[in-house]
Every structure is written in structure tokens, then in C-alpha cells.
Design a protein around this motif. Structure first.
Motif, mmCIF file in Angstrom:
data_model
loop_
_atom_site.group_PDB
_atom_site.id
_atom_site.type_symbol
_atom_site.label_atom_id
_atom_site.label_comp_id
_atom_site.label_asym_id
_atom_site.label_seq_id
_atom_site.Cartn_x
_atom_site.Cartn_y
_atom_site.Cartn_z
ATOM 1 N N HIS A 36 17.027 -10.246 3.016
ATOM 2 C CA HIS A 36 18.044 -9.237 3.302
ATOM 3 C C HIS A 36 18.825 -9.553 4.565
ATOM 4 O O HIS A 36 19.852 -8.954 4.842
ATOM 5 C CB HIS A 36 17.394 -7.852 3.425
ATOM 6 N N ARG A 37 18.293 -10.497 5.363
ATOM 7 C CA ARG A 37 18.918 -10.930 6.596
ATOM 8 C C ARG A 37 18.573 -12.399 6.792
ATOM 9 O O ARG A 37 17.608 -12.883 6.200
ATOM 10 C CB ARG A 37 18.395 -10.103 7.785
ATOM 11 N N PRO A 38 19.337 -13.130 7.613
ATOM 12 C CA PRO A 38 18.975 -14.527 7.873
ATOM 13 C C PRO A 38 17.541 -14.597 8.398
ATOM 14 O O PRO A 38 17.159 -13.800 9.264
ATOM 15 C CB PRO A 38 19.997 -14.966 8.931
ATOM 16 N N PRO A 39 16.738 -15.520 7.910
ATOM 17 C CA PRO A 39 15.321 -15.568 8.291
ATOM 18 C C PRO A 39 15.135 -15.860 9.776
ATOM 19 O O PRO A 39 15.912 -16.576 10.401
ATOM 20 C CB PRO A 39 14.766 -16.720 7.442
ATOM 21 N N GLY A 40 14.089 -15.292 10.333
ATOM 22 C CA GLY A 40 13.699 -15.599 11.692
ATOM 23 C C GLY A 40 14.336 -14.701 12.741
ATOM 24 O O GLY A 40 15.215 -13.879 12.456
ATOM 25 N N PHE A 41 13.850 -14.886 13.990
ATOM 26 C CA PHE A 41 14.332 -14.119 15.134
ATOM 27 C C PHE A 41 14.739 -15.093 16.227
ATOM 28 O O PHE A 41 13.907 -15.848 16.747
ATOM 29 C CB PHE A 41 13.229 -13.174 15.645
ATOM 30 N N ALA A 42 16.024 -15.095 16.562
ATOM 31 C CA ALA A 42 16.544 -15.998 17.586
ATOM 32 C C ALA A 42 16.224 -15.440 18.966
ATOM 33 O O ALA A 42 16.499 -14.269 19.254
ATOM 34 C CB ALA A 42 18.048 -16.195 17.418
ATOM 35 N N TYR A 43 15.662 -16.285 19.801
ATOM 36 C CA TYR A 43 15.251 -15.867 21.142
ATOM 37 C C TYR A 43 16.417 -16.004 22.113
ATOM 38 O O TYR A 43 17.127 -17.015 22.131
ATOM 39 C CB TYR A 43 14.080 -16.730 21.612
ATOM 40 N N GLY A 44 16.600 -15.013 22.952
ATOM 41 C CA GLY A 44 17.630 -15.089 23.980
ATOM 42 C C GLY A 44 19.034 -15.107 23.398
ATOM 43 O O GLY A 44 19.342 -14.409 22.439
ATOM 44 N N LYS A 45 19.879 -15.962 23.984
ATOM 45 C CA LYS A 45 21.290 -16.006 23.604
ATOM 46 C C LYS A 45 21.645 -17.273 22.825
ATOM 47 O O LYS A 45 22.797 -17.706 22.799
ATOM 48 C CB LYS A 45 22.157 -15.908 24.856
#
Length: 296
Positions: free
Chosen positions: A64-73
Motif C-alpha cells: 500500500h506504500r513503498p516498502p521500508g522506512f527511510a531514516y533521516g532525510k
């Protein structure tokens, strides 16, 4: 026509008269026959494996969303994309995590993006429940995602066997709900959603795991650097990661060192440091390939 090894044609008969007997296979003919059979079995096996892979791929839902969690900026357009598949109940993931955050903080978001993917291993009792907690935390903002991940690693021992041997899933969820409350995440919302297959957090955690499978992930921590698996160690330091990443940013090639004379390799072989802390000895005709080792 029947083959009776060791019997001449004029010595073989049956009830209907003489039987034509062929001589035994030669060793070469026998070897070729075995190779033909082996090739046929191999092709059949590959066909079955391909069919299974296609069937499994068809069963992976679109996230439902791009996989994963991007850290910081970190930005999607950054030239270096570092991805780590982690299990919140895995000791090696816990060991690797602090340095991975250091790596992300070492570079501007325009140069490197570090993304965490959840890959809860089935033999870690609380892993899937903890992974669902990340998606509950996300509802309160991305900052809470990292608060939850940090806390799970800090309290990891509390949720591992044998401490959870006598606990039901409900008891574990209620205990984790108290952790959520301490992070200003609604404990009521946590207990309502976790392990409820009618809620999206259950589906999101399940799809995250399946996504890892499609990328070839088979354990944790598992690293991808610009989409390619890198055989990094959980014990790598920031400097060791920089040895691999900096050349990519400077367009000077990928990390690799060769030494013609080295006491670790026999005479006439060159040492190939294909990754920090990892080496092979290349014989004549072999090249030292980064992230791979000695190959022709």
C-alpha cells in the motif's frame, strides 16, 4: 532386442528361437547415457522450481506504500541506496543497527539514503508482533517509528525465549502495549490492531516479510547496496562502511585492494581484499572482484 551382458548372439535362445543380443555398453556410452539422464532430471527440476517461483511471486500483494522506512532525510534520488532487512528480535540486527544509523548520519540525504525493511523471522517468538508495532507507531508519525525500533532493540531480551515461554500472545501484546504507552503511542489502538488480520498493520507486516523474500532475503541482518546484496558483517564499523561507500560517491570504483605478496596467501597468488575484513587468494588468471572475491 534384449541385452544380455557377457552372452554371445549365437548362445542366446528363448522359447521362440534365437534372441538377438546386443553387447554391453562401453564405459563411454554408459557415461553419456548417465549424463543425458542427469540433464533431463535437472531440466525437469528447474522447470518445477520456475513454476513454484512464478506461483509464489503471483501471491505477493502490491504494498500500500513503498516498502521500508527511510531514516533521516535520505532522498530517493541519492546515488547510494543502503537497505537493511532487520528482525527486531535478532541479536545480530541489534548489533548492526547503531552503526547503520551512524552511516546514515555521516552523509547528506542527497548522497545516501538508508532504509530499514522489516523481516521478522518465524523462529523468533515475538518478531512478527513487534514488526506490527512499527506500523502502529507510524500512524503517530515517522519519529515514533524510530522510537519504537530503538526501544525494541533496547528491550529485546525481555521478549525472547525463554522469557516468553509461558506467555500467551495476548500477554505479550498487552506487555508491548505498555511499551507503546510509554512512547505516547495509544495502547488501546495497539491492542486493537496487532495480530488482527482485519487490520492493516497485520497486512503491512505480512507484506513487508513477503517483499523481503522477493529480494532474496534469507536471514537478518541482510544488506543491499544499490540493489545488490553485500556480504557485510554486523560487526562492521563506520570506517569499514565508508571504505565501501566513499568510492561509490567519488566515482573511483568500488572498494577492492590487491596485494601481490602477502603472508596470508601461498606464493604466486595475490591477496584480494574484496570487502573490509574479507579476502581470498587469487591464482593466475583470476581477477579480484569487489563484493565477490577471486573469479575468472
Amino acid at each position: 532386442v534384449r541385452r544380455l551382458p557377457g552372452v554371445r548372439c549365437d548362445e542366446a535362445h528363448d522359447n521362440h528361437g534365437p534372441v538377438k543380443v546386443l553387447p554391453p555398453f562401453s564405459k563411454t556410452q554408459d557415461r553419456l547415457l548417465r549424463l543425458d539422464i542427469a540433464a533431463g532430471v535437472t531440466m525437469l527440476g528447474l522447470s518445477v522450481l520456475l513454476a513454484i517461483c512464478v506461483a509464489c511471486s503471483a501471491q505477493v500483494p502490491i504494498p500500500h506504500r513503498p516498502p521500508g522506512f527511510a531514516y533521516g532525510k535520505g532522498m530517493a534520488s541519492a546515488p547510494v541506496q543502503l537497505e537493511a532487512f532487520l528482525d527486531l528480535m535478532c541479536p545480530d540486527s541489534k548489533a548492526a543497527y547503531p552503526v547503520l544509523k551512524q552511516v546514515a548520519e555521516e552523509y547528506p540525504g542527497t548522497s545516501l539514503r538508508f532504509t530499514v525493511h522489516l523481516f521478522p523471522l518465524p523462529y523468533h517468538r515475538t518478531a512478527f508482533i513487534a514488526a506490527q508495532g512499527v506500523f502502529v507507531a507510524e500512524e503517530d508519525g515517522v519519529t515514533q517509528v524510530w522510537s519504537w525500533i530503538d526501544t525494541m532493540f533496547e528491550q529485546q531480551e525481555e521478549y525472547k525465549v525463554p522469557r516468553t515461554n509461558d506467555m500467551s500472545d495476548t500477554e505479550i501484546i498487552n506487555k508491548l502495549a505498555m511499551v507503546a504507552k510509554s512512547l505516547n503511542i495509544s495502547s488501546t489502538n495497539f491492542t486493537k490492531q496487532v495480530n488482527n488480520d482485519r487490520e492493516m498493520v497485520w497486512e503491512n507486516a505480512r507484506v513487508a516479510w513477503k517483499y523481503g523474500c522477493t529480494r532474496g532475503v534469507a536471514g537478518t541482518p541482510w544488506y543491499l547496496l544499490n540493489g545488490v546484496t553485500i556480504n557485510a558483517s554486523p560487526a562492521w564499523t563506520l570506517d569499514q562502511w565508508k571504505q565501501v561507500i566513499d568510492p561509490l560517491l567519488k566515482n573511483t570504483g568500488v572498494y577492492v585492494k590487491e596485494a601481490i605478496e602477502d603472508s596470508n596467501c601461498p606464493n604466486h597468488e595475490k591477496k584480494c581484499d574484496y570487502l573490509p575484513g574479507k579476502f581470498e587468494c587469487c591464482t593466475k588468471g583470476e581477477s579480484c572482484i569487489p563484493n565477490v572475491g577471486c573469479r575468472c
